[in-house]
Design a protein around this motif. Structure first.
Motif, PDB file in Angstrom:
ATOM      1  N   ILE A   1       0.844  -1.195   0.000  1.00  0.00           N
ATOM      2  CA  ILE A   1       0.000   0.000   0.000  1.00  0.00           C
ATOM      3  C   ILE A   1       0.881   1.247   0.000  1.00  0.00           C
ATOM      4  CG2 ILE A   1      -1.615   1.353   1.401  1.00  0.00           C
ATOM      5  CD1 ILE A   1      -2.917  -1.335   2.208  1.00  0.00           C
ATOM      6  N   PHE A  35       2.486   1.659  -3.321  1.00  0.00           N
ATOM      7  CA  PHE A  35       1.550   2.249  -4.286  1.00  0.00           C
ATOM      8  C   PHE A  35       1.440   3.753  -4.087  1.00  0.00           C
ATOM      9  CE2 PHE A  35      -2.812   3.933  -4.496  1.00  0.00           C
ATOM     10  CZ  PHE A  35      -2.915   4.046  -5.868  1.00  0.00           C
ATOM     11  N   LEU A  36       1.310   4.167  -2.841  1.00  0.00           N
ATOM     12  CA  LEU A  36       1.188   5.607  -2.577  1.00  0.00           C
ATOM     13  C   LEU A  36       2.432   6.345  -3.053  1.00  0.00           C
ATOM     14  CD1 LEU A  36      -0.566   5.598   0.910  1.00  0.00           C
ATOM     15  CD2 LEU A  36      -1.534   6.296  -1.286  1.00  0.00           C
ATOM     16  N   ILE A  38       2.278   6.366  -6.996  1.00  0.00           N
ATOM     17  CA  ILE A  38       1.314   7.289  -7.594  1.00  0.00           C
ATOM     18  C   ILE A  38       1.685   8.738  -7.278  1.00  0.00           C
ATOM     19  CG2 ILE A  38      -0.400   7.399  -5.738  1.00  0.00           C
ATOM     20  CD1 ILE A  38      -2.489   7.098  -8.003  1.00  0.00           C
TER      21      ILE A  38
END
Lengths: 102, 102
Positions: B91, B94-95, B98
């Motif tokens: 997670i 991903f942060l 992005i």
DNA sequence: CTTGTATATCGAACTTTTACGATATATATT
DNA sequence: AATATATATCGTAAAAGTTCGATATACAAG
């Protein structure tokens, strides 16, 4: 970006590679849209983006509309052209929102 | 999270409110799944999540599979139960991804 | 080894998204 | 006014996503 309805629209807007690609191109207009005769102050005009996606004019227009509805890009109409550029404030707001909510 | 194919899977996984809701619930298992008799070490078992979504067992299972394929949750099988918990490393990855790519 | 429970997978209906060409609208040019 | 250009919108077909009930699989208990 305060309520979840908007967050949903933004994530759905980002959930398509072409739309993410467009946002990426708009980070460096001078690099990716060198052919554009007008300055990039107002952004990149829709037709230039059409050419670059390789998709039809109408499909690209729909993608741009989705990005616009989500607030990820802003538009400026000059003459018969519509210029698109990133809405950096909203993009940052989204990143903040997803960072804390996720 | 290195290449774009994975990023695409993650964003698509997040592009559904139920799946985001599940991830949110899994941040505080003790709060949202108090009825679960077993400790939350391994996570929350699928059936508890079914009940909470209000969707059918099969639909919830499909959502969990999507989250798992995207790497957003990890699973542990104990007996006949399958426990789900957040994959915090992915997670965060991903942060990060992005944040820099967007 | 049969029965029950937890979860996954399958198959089908339904909805949403994507994509296209055609058309509409708005502006500019002649 | 007529024509040309840029973009949006419409109608439609194809693809992808969502959902469900039914079934399969895996394990546990008797």
């Amino acid at each position: 970006m305060t309520d979840n309805i908007e967050l949903d629209a933004v994530i759905k807007a980002l959930a398509h590679p072409v739309r993410r690609q467009i946002l990426a191109w708009l980070k460096e207009p001078e690099r990716w849209f060198a052919e554009q005769p007008t300055p990039f102050e107002a952004g990149v005009c829709a037709g230039m983006i059409d050419k670059k996606t390789g998709l039809s004019q109408s499909t690209t227009s729909a993608h741009l509309a989705t990005l616009h509805r989500a607030g990820l890009v802003e538009t400026q109409k000059i003459g018969q052209w519509i210029y698109y550029k990133r809405n950096e404030a909203n993009i940052r707001a989204f990143l903040d929102a997803i960072s804390t909510s996720l």
